[in-house]
Design an enzyme around this catalytic site. Sequence first.
Site, PDB file in Angstrom:
ATOM      1  N   ASN A 245       0.878  -1.173   0.000  1.00  0.00           N
ATOM      2  CA  ASN A 245       0.000   0.000   0.000  1.00  0.00           C
ATOM      3  C   ASN A 245       0.915   1.223   0.000  1.00  0.00           C
ATOM      4  O   ASN A 245       1.496   1.550   1.028  1.00  0.00           O
ATOM      5  CB  ASN A 245      -0.895  -0.022   1.256  1.00  0.00           C
ATOM      6  CG  ASN A 245      -1.697   1.259   1.399  1.00  0.00           C
ATOM      7  OD1 ASN A 245      -1.793   2.053   0.463  1.00  0.00           O
ATOM      8  ND2 ASN A 245      -2.277   1.453   2.578  1.00  0.00           N
TER       9      ASN A 245
ATOM     10  N   LYS B 115       0.169   4.255  -0.299  1.00  0.00           N
ATOM     11  CA  LYS B 115      -0.467   5.463   0.256  1.00  0.00           C
ATOM     12  C   LYS B 115      -0.217   6.649  -0.689  1.00  0.00           C
ATOM     13  O   LYS B 115      -0.118   6.455  -1.896  1.00  0.00           O
ATOM     14  CB  LYS B 115       0.030   5.727   1.673  1.00  0.00           C
ATOM     15  CG  LYS B 115      -0.065   4.483   2.551  1.00  0.00           C
ATOM     16  CD  LYS B 115       0.047   4.770   4.001  1.00  0.00           C
ATOM     17  CE  LYS B 115       0.063   3.459   4.763  1.00  0.00           C
ATOM     18  NZ  LYS B 115      -0.069   3.632   6.182  1.00  0.00           N
TER      19      LYS B 115
ATOM     20  N   HIS C 131      -9.606   1.229   4.660  1.00  0.00           N
ATOM     21  CA  HIS C 131      -8.329   1.414   5.363  1.00  0.00           C
ATOM     22  C   HIS C 131      -8.558   2.339   6.558  1.00  0.00           C
ATOM     23  O   HIS C 131      -9.361   3.277   6.486  1.00  0.00           O
ATOM     24  CB  HIS C 131      -7.277   2.005   4.415  1.00  0.00           C
ATOM     25  CG  HIS C 131      -5.899   1.967   5.000  1.00  0.00           C
ATOM     26  ND1 HIS C 131      -5.474   2.885   5.929  1.00  0.00           N
ATOM     27  CD2 HIS C 131      -4.870   1.095   4.829  1.00  0.00           C
ATOM     28  CE1 HIS C 131      -4.231   2.584   6.296  1.00  0.00           C
ATOM     29  NE2 HIS C 131      -3.841   1.503   5.638  1.00  0.00           N
TER      30      HIS C 131
ATOM     31  N   GLU D 173      -6.953   4.704   7.712  1.00  0.00           N
ATOM     32  CA  GLU D 173      -6.736   6.139   7.454  1.00  0.00           C
ATOM     33  C   GLU D 173      -7.974   6.758   6.810  1.00  0.00           C
ATOM     34  O   GLU D 173      -8.310   7.917   7.071  1.00  0.00           O
ATOM     35  CB  GLU D 173      -5.474   6.326   6.592  1.00  0.00           C
ATOM     36  CG  GLU D 173      -4.219   6.096   7.422  1.00  0.00           C
ATOM     37  CD  GLU D 173      -3.015   5.572   6.659  1.00  0.00           C
ATOM     38  OE1 GLU D 173      -2.987   5.643   5.419  1.00  0.00           O
ATOM     39  OE2 GLU D 173      -2.079   5.074   7.318  1.00  0.00           O
TER      40      GLU D 173
ATOM     41  N   GLU E  20      -5.747  -5.053  10.411  1.00  0.00           N
ATOM     42  CA  GLU E  20      -4.739  -4.022  10.631  1.00  0.00           C
ATOM     43  C   GLU E  20      -5.044  -3.300  11.945  1.00  0.00           C
ATOM     44  O   GLU E  20      -5.858  -2.356  11.957  1.00  0.00           O
ATOM     45  CB  GLU E  20      -4.766  -3.000   9.491  1.00  0.00           C
ATOM     46  CG  GLU E  20      -4.417  -3.602   8.143  1.00  0.00           C
ATOM     47  CD  GLU E  20      -3.746  -2.571   7.259  1.00  0.00           C
ATOM     48  OE1 GLU E  20      -2.610  -2.823   6.857  1.00  0.00           O
ATOM     49  OE2 GLU E  20      -4.329  -1.517   7.003  1.00  0.00           O
TER      50      GLU E  20
ATOM     51  N   GLY F 177       2.174   2.014  10.758  1.00  0.00           N
ATOM     52  CA  GLY F 177       3.150   3.093  10.642  1.00  0.00           C
ATOM     53  C   GLY F 177       3.802   3.485  11.956  1.00  0.00           C
ATOM     54  O   GLY F 177       4.507   4.484  12.037  1.00  0.00           O
TER      55      GLY F 177
ATOM     56  N   SER G 127       3.136  -2.386  10.432  1.00  0.00           N
ATOM     57  CA  SER G 127       4.582  -2.415  10.655  1.00  0.00           C
ATOM     58  C   SER G 127       5.213  -3.770  10.354  1.00  0.00           C
ATOM     59  O   SER G 127       6.096  -4.223  11.085  1.00  0.00           O
ATOM     60  CB  SER G 127       4.917  -1.955  12.077  1.00  0.00           C
ATOM     61  OG  SER G 127       4.480  -0.626  12.279  1.00  0.00           O
TER      62      SER G 127
HETATM   63  C1  PEP Z   1      -0.896   0.090   6.031  1.00  0.00           C
HETATM   64  O1  PEP Z   1      -0.995   1.297   5.877  1.00  0.00           O
HETATM   65  O2  PEP Z   1      -1.766  -0.628   5.529  1.00  0.00           O
HETATM   66  C2  PEP Z   1       0.228  -0.427   6.798  1.00  0.00           C
HETATM   67  C3  PEP Z   1       0.154  -1.641   7.229  1.00  0.00           C
HETATM   68  O3  PEP Z   1       1.310   0.425   7.009  1.00  0.00           O
HETATM   69  P1  PEP Z   1       2.717   0.062   7.711  1.00  0.00           P
HETATM   70  O4  PEP Z   1       3.173  -1.239   7.123  1.00  0.00           O
HETATM   71  O5  PEP Z   1       3.605   1.194   7.361  1.00  0.00           O
HETATM   72  O6  PEP Z   1       2.437  -0.053   9.181  1.00  0.00           O
END
Ligand code: PEP
Length: 249
Positions: A9, A11, A95, A97, A167, A173, A212
């Site tokens: 992803n 972003k 997601h 976000e 998630e 992040g 992460s």
């Molecule tokens: C994400 O945004 O879906 C995500 C898992 O980000 P990160 O791997 O940076 O935590």
Amino acid sequence: MRRPIVIGNWKMNGSLESSRQLVLAIGEKAVDDCGADIGVCVPFVFIPEVSSLLDGSRVLVGSQNVADRPAGAYTGEVSAQMLKEFGCTLAIVGHSERRALYGESNELVAERFRQAVGEGLVPVLCVGETLDQRQQGKTFDIINAQLDAVLDTSGTEALDGVIVAYEPVWAIGSGMTATDEQAQEVHQYIRNRVAGRNQTIARALRIVYGGSVKPDNAARLFSMPDIDGGLIGGASLEADSFLSICCSV
Ligand code: PEP
């Protein structure tokens, strides 16, 4: 047997040129089938270029959202049909976000999911709790509400062939990964909840973990019985780290 899938992803990162470089490196190095499907979900405007550069490769292309309506006066939205026309096969929906920063409700996410499935895109439905919700013991209530909105809107059969991404919001992040056991517990819970409606669909459902994931923790997470790959943010912006995660399955 579920085939794992690892999805990047991106972003809202990169330029046209850096996206070209990244996707060429991924496409070039992803020739070996190390046992996982691979996808990249890129900003809308880069989809045509990324799709054409990946044409003929095994890397799937996806969007990071999809409209909740088929067409019409919905300024700023991009329909599932448009995404398909430009080579997308995947579409992230819900997601965290989008939910937290843009106020997307469970109901809106469910409509986006319905549009994706209706057009033959594979939605990657993101679910997960905040740290506060986890500390209050509400993780499963949150997952239930996020999942049930989709099941009630589209029906259980609509989950056939889709991808669910667990998630935990606190792990995205943040550098704070869920432990393998914490992640497995929720993945198993999701599978069981779907199994309560349809066991065959639940057994085949790919549930990926996001939050992460890095080259040094991917293999342990992916070795858990109900974790079928990952949704990768930060570490998907660099070809070597992304492919190392892809091949950790
Ligand atoms: C994400 O945004 O879906 C995500 C898992 O980000 P990160 O791997 O940076 O935590």
